[in-house]
Design an enzyme around this catalytic site. Structure first.
Site, PDB file in Angstrom:
ATOM      1  N   ARG A  51       0.794  -1.221   0.000  1.00  0.00           N
ATOM      2  CA  ARG A  51       0.000   0.000   0.000  1.00  0.00           C
ATOM      3  C   ARG A  51       0.825   1.270   0.000  1.00  0.00           C
ATOM      4  NH1 ARG A  51      -3.028  -3.544   1.611  1.00  0.00           N
ATOM      5  NH2 ARG A  51      -1.322  -4.100   2.965  1.00  0.00           N
ATOM      6  N   THR A  52       1.747   1.378   0.922  1.00  0.00           N
ATOM      7  CA  THR A  52       2.420   2.666   1.083  1.00  0.00           C
ATOM      8  C   THR A  52       3.203   3.026  -0.185  1.00  0.00           C
ATOM      9  OG1 THR A  52       2.589   2.211   3.439  1.00  0.00           O
ATOM     10  CG2 THR A  52       3.913   4.009   2.606  1.00  0.00           C
ATOM     11  N   LYS A  80      25.280  -3.759  -0.710  1.00  0.00           N
ATOM     12  CA  LYS A  80      26.753  -3.745  -0.710  1.00  0.00           C
ATOM     13  C   LYS A  80      27.279  -2.995   0.508  1.00  0.00           C
ATOM     14  CE  LYS A  80      26.533  -3.123  -5.709  1.00  0.00           C
ATOM     15  NZ  LYS A  80      26.674  -2.043  -6.691  1.00  0.00           N
ATOM     16  N   ARG A 101      11.130   4.021   3.229  1.00  0.00           N
ATOM     17  CA  ARG A 101      10.774   3.048   4.284  1.00  0.00           C
ATOM     18  C   ARG A 101      12.041   2.279   4.628  1.00  0.00           C
ATOM     19  NH1 ARG A 101       5.729  -0.874   4.670  1.00  0.00           N
ATOM     20  NH2 ARG A 101       4.897   1.151   5.254  1.00  0.00           N
ATOM     21  N   HIS A 129       5.051   6.131  11.476  1.00  0.00           N
ATOM     22  CA  HIS A 129       4.534   5.969  10.111  1.00  0.00           C
ATOM     23  C   HIS A 129       3.590   7.146   9.858  1.00  0.00           C
ATOM     24  CE1 HIS A 129       3.375   4.362   6.398  1.00  0.00           C
ATOM     25  NE2 HIS A 129       2.998   3.154   6.733  1.00  0.00           N
TER      26      HIS A 129
END
Lengths: 304, 145
Positions: A51-52, A80, A101, A129
Site C-alpha cells: 500500500r504505502t 553492498k 521506508r 509511520h
C-alpha cells in the site's frame, strides 16, 4: 526545507491544510492533474510494502509527475553496505522528493540530514509511520465529521505498531479525545508515549479485553501483531491470535463505530466484518493516496 | 605537583565517591601532559565522602559531558593561585557521543559512523531520548559509565 519525519513536527493548522487539500483533490482531481509535471518522486523502500509504496507512486502519477526507486534493499547498493546518507545524497541528484521506508528506526531522520530534497518517512521500524496517520486523520474526519471529542480504541500490538504511535501522537492534540489502549501486557505502548500523554494530561486507560470496552468506542483502530517485530518466534505464536475482531465482538459495539486498520491484516479482522458499514479500512487506503498527493504538493511548494 | 594548591587550572569538587575515574576517562585526562591529581574518598560535610580531581592547567573541559556524568559537581577555576570562578553544573539539554543507544532496531546500531545523540526530555527524572528512535536512557542508571 520541510520534511515529513514525525507527525508531531506538523501543526494542527498544517494538518488541516493537508486534509482540506485532499478533500479538494477528491472533489476536483482534474485541477491537480498537472501540478507535478516534470517532477520526480523516488521511493526508497528497504522493506516490503504494498500500500504505502504504491500509494506514493499513484499519488505522484495522478499529479502528473513520475516515479523511480527500489522496492527492496537487495536491489539497491544497501546490499553492498552503502550508508543511508550516501544513498540519499545520490538519489537527491535524481529526484525532487524522496519517500523512504527502512527497517531501522530513525533512518529517515539520518536521510533528512543529508538530503537536498524533502524526505518523507514511509515507516521506520516500529517507530513512526506519519503518512499512514495522514490517511487515518482524513478517514476519521470524513467519517465522523470531526477530530475532537472522540473515544478512540487502539487494539493489538501497541508496542511495535508504528501506525498506532503516530496516530496517538497526532490525536493527542485534539480537544476532548480519550484513548482506550487494548493489548496484551507484553505489547503495551512504549513508555515514552505513556509519558507524553501523562504530561499533556490526555485521558487514557489500558485494558486487556476488547469485549469489555468496545461499546464505549467511537473509533476502533485494529493492528496486526507483526511477526517481523518479534525477536522470539514462540512469543509471536503465543500472542498473534490474542485480539481478533469478528461479527460476535462487533455486535457489542454501537452502530456509529468506525473500524480502522492500517493493513495488511492477517486474521485480526475476520473477513465477515468487511461488509459491515462500520468497516472503513479500505476507505483508509483510498484516502491515503489523496493525503499523499496533498503532502507532495505541500513539500514541493514549500521548497519552491 | 603540590595537590593543595595549583596556579592555573581546575579543581573539580563534590564528585560522588567512586566516580572520579569515570570523569577522568570521559574528559580524556589520561592524554594530558600536565599534572592531574585524583583524591578519592575525601571527607565531606555535605556528602560524607567525595572525590576531587585537580588539573594543573586551564584545558578545555566539556561541561556537558561532566554535567551528564554528575550534575552535582562543582568546577572551581583557578587563576594565579586564586579562585576565579565557581561553576555549578546542570544536566545538559543535548549530548553527543556520550550515551550509546541500546535499541537493536535503531539506525545507529547498523551504521557505525552515525554519532549517538540524545536530548533531555524529562529533567526531573533525568530521562534522555535518542534523537533517532526515541529510546529512553535514564541519567541515573548511567550504565555506560
Amino acid at each position: 526545507m520541510r520534511h515529513m519525519l514525525d507527525i508531531a513536527d506538523w501543526s494542527i493548522e498544517e494538518l488541516q491544510w493537508l486534509m482540506d487539500t485532499a478533500d479538494d483533490i477528491i472533489a476536483k482531481p482534474e485541477d491537480y492533474a498537472n501540478a507535478m509535471v516534470r517532477k520526480k518522486l523516488a521511493s526508497l523502500f528497504y522493506e516490503p510494502s504494498t500500500r504505502t509504496r504504491l500509494s506514493f507512486e499513484a499519488a505522484m502519477l495522478e499529479l502528473g509527475g513520475s516515479v523511480l526507486g527500489f522496492s527492496e534493499a537487495s536491489s539497491s547498493s544497501a546490499s553492498k553496505g552503502e550508508s543511508v546518507s550516501d544513498t540519499v545524497r545520490t538519489v537527491s541528484c535524481y529526484a525532487d522528493i524522496i519517500a523512504m521506508r527502512h527497517p531501522k528506526e530513525g533512518a529517515p531522520t539520518v536521510a533528512a540530514r543529508y538530503s537536498s530534497v524533502p524526505i518523507v518517512n514511509a515507516g521506520d521500524g516500529g517507530h513512526n509511520h506519519p503518512t499512514q496517520t495522514l490517511a487515518d486523520l482524513l478517514t476519521i474526519r470524513r467519517e465522523k465529521g470531526r477530530l475532537q471529542n472522540l473515544v478512540i480504541g487502539f487494539c493489538g500490538d501497541l508496542q511495535f505498531g508504528r501506525t498506532v504511535h503516530s496516530l496517538l501522537t497526532a490525536m493527542s492534540r485534539y480537544q476532548g479525545v480519550k484513548f482506550v489502549l487494548i493489548s496484551p501486557e507484553e505489547l503495551r505502548i512504549p513508555a515514552y508515549l505513556r509519558e507524553n500523554m501523562l504530561k499533556a494530561q490526555v485521558p487514557f486507560s489500558e485494558v486487556q479485553k476488547l469485549e469489555d470496552v468496545i461499546k464505549s468506542l467511537d473509533i476502533l483502530y485494529m493492528t496486526r501483531v507483526q511477526r517481523e517485530r518479534f525477536f522470539n518466534e514462540a512469543d509471536y505464536v503465543r500472542l498473534k491470535d490474542s485480539y481478533i475482531l469478528d461479527k460476535q465482538k462487533l455486535a457489542l459495539a454501537h452502530s456509529q463505530l468506525t473500524v480502522l486498520h492500517p493493513l495488511p491484516r492477517v486474521n485480526e479482522i475476520s473477513q465477515s466484518v468487511d461488509s459491515d458499514p462500520r468497516a472503513c479500512y479500505f476507505k483508509q487506503v483510498l484516502y491515503g493516496k489523496f493525503m499523499r498527493e496533498a503532502l507532495i504538493l505541500k513539500l514541493l511548494e514549500a521548497k519552491a | 605537583m603540590n595537590i593543595d594548591g595549583i596556579q592555573n587550572g581546575y579543581v573539580i569538587d563534590h564528585i560522588r565517591a567512586g566516580k572520579a575515574m569515570t570523569i577522568y576517562r570521559y574528559l580524556g585526562l589520561d592524554k594530558l601532559d600536565c599534572s592531574v591529581a585524583i583524591i578519592k574518598n575525601a571527607k565531606s560535610r555535605r556528602m560524607g565522602r567525595k572525590d576531587i580531581i585537580k588539573i594543573d592547567e586551564l584545558i578545555d573541559i566539556d561541561l556537558d559531558v561532566l554535567g551528564y556524568i554528575d550534575p552535582d559537581v562543582t568546577v572551581n577555576v583557578i587563576r594565579e593561585n586564586a579562585l576565579a570562578e565557581k561553576k555549578h553544573l546542570t544536566l545538559p539539554e543535548h549530548v553527543m557521543a556520550v550515551i550509546r543507544c541500546k535499541n537493536p532496531r535503531c539506525i545507529t546500531q547498523v551504521e557505525q559512523e552515525i554519532t549517538h545523540e540524545f536530548v533531555l526530555t524529562d529533567k526531573e527524572r533525568g530521562v534522555y531520548r535518542c534523537i533517532y528512535c526515541e529510546t529512553a536512557h535514564k541519567n541515573d542508571d548511567r550504565a555506560d559509565f
